[in-house]
Design a protein around this motif. Structure first.
Motif, short mmCIF file in Angstrom:
data_model
loop_
_atom_site.label_atom_id
_atom_site.label_comp_id
_atom_site.label_asym_id
_atom_site.label_seq_id
_atom_site.Cartn_x
_atom_site.Cartn_y
_atom_site.Cartn_z
N ARG A 296 -15.52 -0.23 -1.41
CA ARG A 296 -15.27 -1.84 -1.29
C ARG A 296 -16.18 -2.30 -1.83
N THR B 204 -3.38 6.87 1.51
CA THR B 204 -4.98 6.55 1.68
C THR B 204 -5.57 7.60 0.77
N ASP C 156 -6.54 -0.30 4.57
CA ASP C 156 -7.51 0.36 4.14
C ASP C 156 -7.19 1.23 2.81
N ASP C 157 -6.12 1.12 2.19
CA ASP C 157 -5.75 1.89 1.06
C ASP C 157 -5.65 0.76 -0.10
N ARG D 245 -6.48 1.77 -4.36
CA ARG D 245 -7.11 3.21 -4.59
C ARG D 245 -6.33 4.13 -5.41
N THR E 14 0.85 -1.07 0.20
CA THR E 14 0.01 0.10 0.11
C THR E 14 1.14 1.40 -0.07
#
Length: 271
Positions: free
Chosen positions: A70, A32, A120-121, A151, A29
């Protein structure tokens, strides 16, 4: 593209010829963001590693079709990830068939793979496991297909770069208690290099897979991963004994190409 890269692999592959691994790999990752970013693709990780100039990639996603949640990203990976039908007659689902979308595998400093929470990313990631049962004197062939929606394109490019470096850092890796891969080598091919005329970036790993369930001694392992914008696609194969490397690589290349086509169709890519 994939078949040309396979030819390069066959020319320099160090795996044994009598029979590879296929588990989900880590998804790295960066920063974000709120959703997938349609920013221009960076220079490919493979080109950056070799210092080679990279032609402008042909893939251009329609920003309106890029998933930003998501749920939408999970819908994409489930629609794209290859299963038994993508490999050919006789292939079937392994158990479990799908990975948990909430998890991701991570390679530790000790070169051992462990499960961690999906960051999360990454919008979504999924792996599907298939196999060709042993028959006619040939050993079982196992395959896995992994699709990850990042992302941003930069984060997807970083994943490719880190995968290349992992083979250098850990040429021998422990998958599970009784499974490991060894002697890893990697080939990175930015768009326009080594016959790669479709993906923004591509890499191939090759080595030996050792698992008591498949018999004594090593069998070939191949991992082929490509990037189209913020999406990475990969197919890993661990080959059965008595199955030729060219057959394994052709099956792998076909599945990668079909996943590429599915991404282009759903995201509106050109070329």
């Amino acid at each position: 593209m994939a078949l040309a890269l396979c030819a390069a692999v066959l020319a320099g592959c160090s795996a044994t010829d009598d029979g590879g691994h296929g588990e989900a790999r880590p998804e790295r990752t960066g920063t974000t963001a709120a959703g997938v970013s349609p920013e221009p693709a960076p220079a490919s990780a493979s080109a950056a590693r070799t210092g080679a100039a990279t032609p402008a990639p042909r893939f251009r996603a329609d920003p309106a079709r890029l998933p930003t949640t998501r749920a939408a990203a999970l819908d994409l990976v489930r629609a794209v990830a290859a299963g038994p039908d993508n490999y050919g007659p006789g292939y079937e689902k392994r158990s479990p068939y799908e990975s948990d979308p909430a998890d991701r595998p991570v390679l530790g400093v000790d070169c051992v793979w462990r499960q961690a929470k999906q960051p999360d990313d990454i919008l979504a990631g999924l792996t599907r496991y298939s196999r060709l049962p042993a028959s006619g004197g040939r050993g079982e062939v196992r395959l896995s297909a992994t699709v990850t929606v990042h992302r941003t394109t930069a984060q997807a490019d970083s994943e490719i770069a880190e995968t290349l470096e992992e083979a250098l850092r850990c040429p021998d890796q422990q998958l599970r208690e009784s499974e490991r891969i060894s002697g890893l080598n990697s080939i990175g091919s930015g768009y326009g290099a080594n016959g790669n005329t479709s993906a923004d970036d591509s890499l191939m790993e090759m080595g030996s897979y050792l698992a008591p369930a498949l018999g004594d001694g090593p069998t070939p392992y191949f991992w082929n991963q490509v990037r189209l914008g913020p999406v990475t696609l990969a197919v890993a194969v661990q080959g059965g004994r008595g199955v030729g490397q060219s057959d394994l690589l052709t099956t792998q290349a076909r599945a990668v190409a079909e996943m590429e086509t599915a991404v282009r169709t759903r995201l509106g890519g050109q070329g």
